[in-house]
Design a protein around this motif. Structure first.
Motif, short mmCIF file in Angstrom:
data_model
loop_
_atom_site.label_atom_id
_atom_site.label_comp_id
_atom_site.label_asym_id
_atom_site.label_seq_id
_atom_site.Cartn_x
_atom_site.Cartn_y
_atom_site.Cartn_z
N TYR A 141 8.37 2.42 -5.73
CA TYR A 141 9.57 2.88 -6.41
C TYR A 141 10.70 3.04 -5.42
O TYR A 141 10.48 3.25 -4.22
N ASP A 142 11.94 2.97 -5.91
CA ASP A 142 13.12 3.03 -5.06
C ASP A 142 13.25 4.36 -4.33
O ASP A 142 13.93 4.43 -3.31
N ASP A 143 12.61 5.41 -4.82
CA ASP A 143 12.69 6.72 -4.15
C ASP A 143 11.69 6.83 -3.00
O ASP A 143 11.57 7.87 -2.36
N GLY A 144 10.92 5.76 -2.73
CA GLY A 144 9.96 5.75 -1.62
C GLY A 144 8.55 6.08 -2.02
O GLY A 144 7.63 5.97 -1.21
N SER A 145 8.35 6.49 -3.26
CA SER A 145 7.00 6.81 -3.71
C SER A 145 6.25 5.55 -4.11
O SER A 145 6.83 4.47 -4.24
N SER A 146 4.97 5.72 -4.30
CA SER A 146 4.11 4.59 -4.63
C SER A 146 3.27 4.99 -5.83
O SER A 146 2.93 6.15 -6.01
N GLY A 147 2.93 4.03 -6.63
CA GLY A 147 2.09 4.29 -7.79
C GLY A 147 1.20 3.11 -8.08
O GLY A 147 1.40 2.01 -7.57
N ARG A 148 0.22 3.36 -8.90
CA ARG A 148 -0.71 2.28 -9.26
C ARG A 148 -0.79 2.23 -10.79
O ARG A 148 -1.09 3.24 -11.43
N ILE A 149 -0.53 1.07 -11.32
CA ILE A 149 -0.60 0.86 -12.77
C ILE A 149 -1.48 -0.36 -13.00
O ILE A 149 -1.25 -1.41 -12.41
N GLU A 150 -2.48 -0.18 -13.81
CA GLU A 150 -3.33 -1.32 -14.18
C GLU A 150 -3.09 -1.61 -15.66
O GLU A 150 -3.07 -0.71 -16.48
N SER A 151 -2.89 -2.87 -15.96
CA SER A 151 -2.59 -3.27 -17.33
C SER A 151 -3.43 -4.48 -17.71
O SER A 151 -3.63 -5.38 -16.90
N THR A 152 -3.88 -4.48 -18.93
CA THR A 152 -4.65 -5.63 -19.43
C THR A 152 -3.76 -6.56 -20.26
O THR A 152 -4.22 -7.60 -20.71
#
Length: 76
Positions: free
Chosen positions: A3-14
């Motif tokens: 993300y632009d704020d420097g954070s990170s995330g994980r999204i899994e989509s089918t």
């Protein structure tokens, strides 16, 4: 996700690439893991700094307590 704020995330989509709710971009798992490692290293350094400051403060407080006790015992 990075993300632009420097954070990170994980999204899994089918169902394909999900729509982001915050400004950012989709990244490979390798790039995501690298960012997570960076964040963990920064957090570890921050925790070590806080612990060092806390230890110094405790030693200072203990020294002041010992001085106050010595003055009380000596009648000074």
């Amino acid at each position: 996700m990075l993300y632009d704020d420097g954070s990170s995330g994980r999204i899994e989509s089918t169902t394909g690439e999900p729509t982001l709710t915050s400004p950012g971009r989709h990244v490979s798992e390798v790039e995501h893991e690298a960012r997570v490692d960076e964040l963990q290293a920064a957090n570890d350094a921050h925790v070590a700094e806080i612990q060092a400051e806390d230890g110094a403060r405790q030693r200072e407080d203990f020294g002041a307590l010992a001085e106050a006790r010595a003055r009380r015992f000596s009648g000074y």
